[in-house]
Write a protein that holds these residues in place. Structure first.
Motif, PDB file in Angstrom:
ATOM      1  N   ILE A   8       0.795  -1.147   0.071  1.00  0.00           N
ATOM      2  CA  ILE A   8      -0.040  -0.106   0.068  1.00  0.00           C
ATOM      3  C   ILE A   8       0.982   1.306  -0.022  1.00  0.00           C
ATOM      4  O   ILE A   8       0.588   2.404  -0.430  1.00  0.00           O
ATOM      5  CB  ILE A   8      -1.090   0.134   1.161  1.00  0.00           C
ATOM      6  N   ALA A   9       2.021   1.254   0.398  1.00  0.00           N
ATOM      7  CA  ALA A   9       2.843   2.449   0.463  1.00  0.00           C
ATOM      8  C   ALA A   9       3.483   2.562  -0.689  1.00  0.00           C
ATOM      9  O   ALA A   9       4.057   3.865  -1.060  1.00  0.00           O
ATOM     10  CB  ALA A   9       4.087   2.045   1.466  1.00  0.00           C
ATOM     11  N   ALA A  10       3.303   1.966  -1.946  1.00  0.00           N
ATOM     12  CA  ALA A  10       3.636   2.149  -3.359  1.00  0.00           C
ATOM     13  C   ALA A  10       2.899   3.692  -3.557  1.00  0.00           C
ATOM     14  O   ALA A  10       3.899   4.183  -4.173  1.00  0.00           O
ATOM     15  CB  ALA A  10       3.012   1.379  -4.108  1.00  0.00           C
ATOM     16  N   TYR A  11       1.901   4.179  -3.110  1.00  0.00           N
ATOM     17  CA  TYR A  11       1.762   5.600  -3.404  1.00  0.00           C
ATOM     18  C   TYR A  11       2.591   6.545  -3.185  1.00  0.00           C
ATOM     19  O   TYR A  11       2.589   7.575  -3.578  1.00  0.00           O
ATOM     20  CB  TYR A  11       0.188   5.929  -2.962  1.00  0.00           C
ATOM     21  N   ALA A  84       7.933  -7.503   1.666  1.00  0.00           N
ATOM     22  CA  ALA A  84       8.628  -8.761   2.316  1.00  0.00           C
ATOM     23  C   ALA A  84       8.968  -9.710   1.045  1.00  0.00           C
ATOM     24  O   ALA A  84       9.974 -10.396   1.031  1.00  0.00           O
ATOM     25  CB  ALA A  84       7.650  -9.427   3.244  1.00  0.00           C
ATOM     26  N   ASN A  85       8.079  -9.949   0.128  1.00  0.00           N
ATOM     27  CA  ASN A  85       8.290 -10.707  -0.810  1.00  0.00           C
ATOM     28  C   ASN A  85       9.292 -10.169  -1.759  1.00  0.00           C
ATOM     29  O   ASN A  85      10.390 -11.260  -2.460  1.00  0.00           O
ATOM     30  CB  ASN A  85       6.948 -10.823  -1.921  1.00  0.00           C
ATOM     31  N   ALA A 115       8.593  -1.829   3.606  1.00  0.00           N
ATOM     32  CA  ALA A 115       7.501  -1.242   4.318  1.00  0.00           C
ATOM     33  C   ALA A 115       6.557  -2.454   4.086  1.00  0.00           C
ATOM     34  O   ALA A 115       6.354  -3.123   3.078  1.00  0.00           O
ATOM     35  CB  ALA A 115       6.628  -0.079   3.347  1.00  0.00           C
ATOM     36  N   MET A 116       5.740  -3.016   5.320  1.00  0.00           N
ATOM     37  CA  MET A 116       4.883  -3.907   5.265  1.00  0.00           C
ATOM     38  C   MET A 116       4.156  -4.151   6.369  1.00  0.00           C
ATOM     39  O   MET A 116       4.447  -3.327   7.577  1.00  0.00           O
ATOM     40  CB  MET A 116       5.690  -5.147   4.817  1.00  0.00           C
ATOM     41  N   GLU A 117       3.269  -5.099   6.650  1.00  0.00           N
ATOM     42  CA  GLU A 117       2.537  -5.417   7.986  1.00  0.00           C
ATOM     43  C   GLU A 117       3.607  -5.716   8.878  1.00  0.00           C
ATOM     44  O   GLU A 117       4.366  -6.464   8.584  1.00  0.00           O
ATOM     45  CB  GLU A 117       1.489  -6.571   7.370  1.00  0.00           C
ATOM     46  N   HIS A 118       3.179  -5.371  10.154  1.00  0.00           N
ATOM     47  CA  HIS A 118       4.492  -5.564  11.083  1.00  0.00           C
ATOM     48  C   HIS A 118       4.664  -7.199  11.684  1.00  0.00           C
ATOM     49  O   HIS A 118       6.080  -7.200  11.913  1.00  0.00           O
ATOM     50  CB  HIS A 118       4.251  -4.581  12.335  1.00  0.00           C
ATOM     51  N   GLY A 154       2.520  -0.494  14.975  1.00  0.00           N
ATOM     52  CA  GLY A 154       3.629  -1.046  14.966  1.00  0.00           C
ATOM     53  C   GLY A 154       4.612  -0.686  14.049  1.00  0.00           C
ATOM     54  O   GLY A 154       4.478   0.585  13.390  1.00  0.00           O
ATOM     55  N   ASP A 155       5.767  -1.340  13.931  1.00  0.00           N
ATOM     56  CA  ASP A 155       6.734  -0.711  12.784  1.00  0.00           C
ATOM     57  C   ASP A 155       6.488  -1.590  11.535  1.00  0.00           C
ATOM     58  O   ASP A 155       6.166  -2.674  11.388  1.00  0.00           O
ATOM     59  CB  ASP A 155       8.284  -1.089  13.353  1.00  0.00           C
ATOM     60  N   GLY A 156       6.921  -0.833  10.462  1.00  0.00           N
ATOM     61  CA  GLY A 156       6.497  -1.232   9.309  1.00  0.00           C
ATOM     62  C   GLY A 156       6.207  -0.237   8.106  1.00  0.00           C
ATOM     63  O   GLY A 156       5.851  -0.516   7.149  1.00  0.00           O
ATOM     64  N   ARG A 157       5.924   0.847   8.535  1.00  0.00           N
ATOM     65  CA  ARG A 157       5.361   2.176   7.905  1.00  0.00           C
ATOM     66  C   ARG A 157       6.746   2.614   7.049  1.00  0.00           C
ATOM     67  O   ARG A 157       7.892   2.637   7.533  1.00  0.00           O
ATOM     68  CB  ARG A 157       5.152   3.415   8.355  1.00  0.00           C
ATOM     69  N   LEU A 158       6.634   2.906   5.903  1.00  0.00           N
ATOM     70  CA  LEU A 158       7.839   3.255   4.865  1.00  0.00           C
ATOM     71  C   LEU A 158       8.498   4.622   5.696  1.00  0.00           C
ATOM     72  O   LEU A 158       7.712   5.463   6.178  1.00  0.00           O
ATOM     73  CB  LEU A 158       7.133   3.652   3.412  1.00  0.00           C
TER      74      LEU A 158
END
Ligand code: CTP
Length: 395
Positions: A8-11, A84-85, A115-118, A154-158
């Motif tokens: 989702i952070a792609a934007y 992650a992928n 950036a990903m789900e934590h 949590g942590d994972g935000r770009l």
């Protein structure tokens, strides 16, 4: 080259692209298949005015051999957001899409902004894949804590765009004229307490010091920035020490310069502190119309620091007799260079008019310019002086 993978952070990669283009970068954008679920190539085409690469089998022309050309021409390969992928694919070395093929074919440094789900971020598989990539030389701009699209905190935000840009600049500057050098920069004003709620301060914002620290980092130095409480935006990619008083600043400078090549003292240091600091709030009393504050001298940090081989650069913000006063400080504090400027026109401003004064040469007055530009000019000067001191050739 900016590779965008599918989260989702792609934007946010659109803003990053826009900032890079504004900074003068030529940005080739690669979108993974998953990224195209979140954002379209046209967004990046409009921002970069260049074709966007989505397919490792895109057609070759006489000017462009697909992944081969992209890999050869990249100055840096930034993956933002790195899911992650994508991190797993890069760690494994898969080359069945454009990003994978370029990542294997390029000699450019790799920078990852995950950036990903934590839970995915904390999973041992993701951690192991990142470690593999870091062992191979990748630089990671760590994700931030905050509210995630999943609804979790949590942590994972770009990482923020400024943090990613700062890391890119540092990575691109690794082989710059200050590579392997240690530079200490001080920035901002000091605060001398009077009581638990009041202090004596000054109007310095620390902009010049921050710009100098960034310019030194971008020239390849490892930088310690010692910042006063007035410095609002602390840059990424530096060691940062925070201080309040002049004496704290002195202790920090003494520690940080132990093995440094240069000390650039842009901080506005209070020359005096209160002789006594009240433990409780000073009351205005019964009908007192006048109060006397007794002050005592703070140490002169720049004059006092004496380390063999340490190049010392000072600033002189003056309101009168600019050159004469600055030249006296150059000699009295045993400096290699002093940057003299008009205190009123400079403090708090985005721009500065400066005169560079070195030993044994005529002062050089520079035109009014942005503090970033002036900082790059001063760092160029410092790099030349360090190289000359060490007998090395300076490009
Ligand atoms: N400086 C310092 N320690 C102090 C005062 C100043 O290290 N106690 C440094 C500043 O960071 C700057 C240089 O010395 O690089 C000149 O600072 P400035 O305030 O212009 O000069 P002062 O020596 O304080 O002289 P004056 O206030 O009388 O102009």
């Amino acid at each position: 080259m900016l590779a965008v993978s599918g989260g989702i952070a792609a934007y946010k990669a659109a803003d990053l692209t826009s900032k890079l283009v504004q900074m003068g970068a030529v940005v080739e954008v690669v979108l993974t298949k998953s990224a195209r679920h979140f954002i379209q190539p046209l967004t990046f085409q409009a921002l970069t005015k260049r074709p966007v690469h989505t397919d490792v089998f895109e057609g070759w022309t006489v000017d462009s051999f697909g992944h081969v050309t992209l890999a050869r021409e990249a100055g840096v390969l930034l993956v933002a957001p790195a899911t992650a992928n994508t991190i797993a694919r890069l760690a494994t070395g898969l080359a069945d899409d454009m990003l994978g093929a370029v990542a294997l074919a390029t000699e450019a440094p790799l920078v990852l902004a995950p950036a990903m789900e934590h839970h995915m971020w904390q999973h041992p598989a993701t951690r192991a894949n990142l470690s593999t990539l870091m062992e191979r030389g990748a630089t990671v701009v760590p994700p931030e804590q905050g509210r995630l699209a999943s609804g979790y905190e949590g942590d994972g935000r770009l990482a923020t765009t400024p943090a990613i840009l700062a890391t890119l600049r540092a990575v691109l500057g690794r082989l710059g004229p200050l590579a392997g050098r240690r530079v200490v920069v001080t920035a901002g004003g000091t605060r001398e307490p009077l009581d638990p709620v009041r202090y004596i301060g000054n109007r310095s914002t620390g902009k010049m010091g921050v710009a100098l620290a960034e310019a030194a980092r971008d020239a390849g130095a490892s930088v310690t920035l010692i910042a006063g409480p007035t410095v609002p935006d602390l840059p990424a990619g530096l060691d940062i020490l925070l201080i309040d008083t002049a004496r704290e600043l002195m202790a920090a400078v003494e520690g940080a310069t132990a093995d440094a090549d240069a000390l650039i003292m842009a901080a506005a240091v209070a020359d005096f502190r209160a002789r006594e600091v009240s433990e409780s709030k000073i009351k205005k009393g019964q009908g007192e119309s006048r109060v006397t504050l007794e002050l005592e001298r703070n140490p002169d940090i720049l004059a006092g620091i004496d380390r063999p081989g340490l190049l010392k650069v000072g600033f002189a913000a003056e309101t009168e007799s600019l050159i004469e006063n600055a030249r006296q400080k150059l000699l009295a504090k045993d400096l290699s260079l002093i940057v003299a400027n008009d205190a009123v026109a400079t403090i708090g401003s985005e721009e500065s008019t400066a005169t560079l004064i070195r030993r044994g040469t005529e002062p050089e007055t520079l035109p009014r310019m942005a503090k970033e530009e002036l900082a790059a000019r001063i760092i160029h000067e410092v790099a030349g002086m360090i190289a000359a001191k060490n007998g090395a050739r300076h490009a």
